[in-house]
Design a protein around this motif. Sequence first.
Motif, mmCIF file in Angstrom:
data_model
loop_
_atom_site.group_PDB
_atom_site.id
_atom_site.type_symbol
_atom_site.label_atom_id
_atom_site.label_comp_id
_atom_site.label_asym_id
_atom_site.label_seq_id
_atom_site.Cartn_x
_atom_site.Cartn_y
_atom_site.Cartn_z
ATOM 1 N N HIS A 196 -4.135 -7.261 -5.170
ATOM 2 C CA HIS A 196 -4.255 -6.774 -3.751
ATOM 3 C C HIS A 196 -5.757 -6.301 -3.508
ATOM 4 O O HIS A 196 -6.133 -5.330 -3.368
ATOM 5 N N ASP A 252 1.017 -11.035 0.622
ATOM 6 C CA ASP A 252 2.155 -10.976 1.703
ATOM 7 C C ASP A 252 3.459 -11.151 0.589
ATOM 8 O O ASP A 252 3.783 -12.216 0.080
ATOM 9 N N TYR A 273 2.078 -2.416 3.055
ATOM 10 C CA TYR A 273 3.016 -3.767 3.286
ATOM 11 C C TYR A 273 4.110 -3.410 4.244
ATOM 12 O O TYR A 273 4.955 -2.709 3.731
ATOM 13 N N TYR A 323 1.368 -7.333 8.811
ATOM 14 C CA TYR A 323 1.999 -6.440 7.881
ATOM 15 C C TYR A 323 1.028 -5.438 7.301
ATOM 16 O O TYR A 323 1.846 -4.534 6.750
ATOM 17 N N ALA A 324 0.078 -5.364 7.332
ATOM 18 C CA ALA A 324 -0.803 -4.618 6.403
ATOM 19 C C ALA A 324 -1.549 -3.280 6.743
ATOM 20 O O ALA A 324 -1.919 -3.206 8.148
#
Length: 362
Positions: free
Chosen positions: A131, A138, A165, A274-275
């Motif tokens: 990360h 993802d 996430y 998503y983050a």
Amino acid sequence: MIPLVDLKTQHLSLKNEIDGAISKVIENTAFIMGENVEGFEKEFADFCNAKYAVATASGTAALQLLMHTYGIKPGDEIITVPNTFIATTEMITQIGAKIKFVDVEPDTMLMDVSKLKEAITDKTKAILPVHLYGHMVDMKPLMEIAEEKNLFVIEDSCQAHGAEYNGKRTPITSAAFSFFPAKNLGAYGDAGCVVTNDEEMAEKAAMFRDHGRKKGEKYIHTFEGTGQRMDAMQAAILRAKLKHLEEWNDSRRRNAKLYNELLTGVSKPVERDYAKHVYYMYVIRSQKRDELQKYLKENDIQTGIHYPVPLHMQPAYNYLGIKEGTFPEAERAVKEILSIPMYPELTEEHVRIVADKINEIK
Ligand SMILES: *Cc1c(COP(=O)(O)O)cnc(C)c1O
């Protein structure tokens, strides 16, 4: 001078609390493990919304513990990315397993999950997503592939304390964290942590870091482990600092937002839908990177390149025989990336100065 990171200002803001915590450890003369280490483990697991944390001597040690607890063996293959710090891959090799790289996405510079399937062989045992910079890989499609192919997933979260996430913090499975001083949560020396929701993993990792001993069993070694414990001084310091991590990550995000608004003519970090990015680093990309870095230096603005040589091009990995051009996105990124000043105490005034200077190079 505007530094890349500023640990001093942060220390001064907590000086009394930290001095008090250190004195107490010394007075109690309990330097290894003990209540501060256990307290920190509980508090850091809570911060990650996870069940268990196992405090270690470094992030590298946390990665090593995960390799052992997942039972990675000589001959196994582990898939990761070439644009990371070498600690990610050292522990793969040192347990006798083989590094398998996949390229990264052109915009996030994170593991390109669509490339995983072609890298998987019947020797593959685990996927090791990194990360990087504080933005998560993802994970949904990655986990689907891992489940389908029956692979372990070991997260390198050394740059991603509090990163999310779809509203869920890392670890999704089991992760290694680093508390190297410059990380979002930094010790005053080396320290790290394994975080997991798997009770058996947590227990094994805790024993492995402490010579294969169960808690309380001083002279019984169930298996051969290593000496990779966190010391009590670091735990006491980290407990004092952890209380501020949420607000520090918010400050990083506020500074990133301002950079995003002000910067023109360079590529800015991507934050996927998503983050939740926690901006361990704020990394821009430019075709004129070297010129830009030189200009910023002349203007007393410190920058960095994380990392200038992708792992498959490192002398340490010559033996893998991977040719230049094999991972074009990672190779292109290293020529363009530039980490610019980013830390919670960075002032709005300084963000504006840095952005103005960058915008002057067209
Ligand atoms: C910092 C870091 C590590 C290693 O952590 P240490 O605590 O320095 O051993 C591993 N992987 C990544 C991506 C890191 O940034």
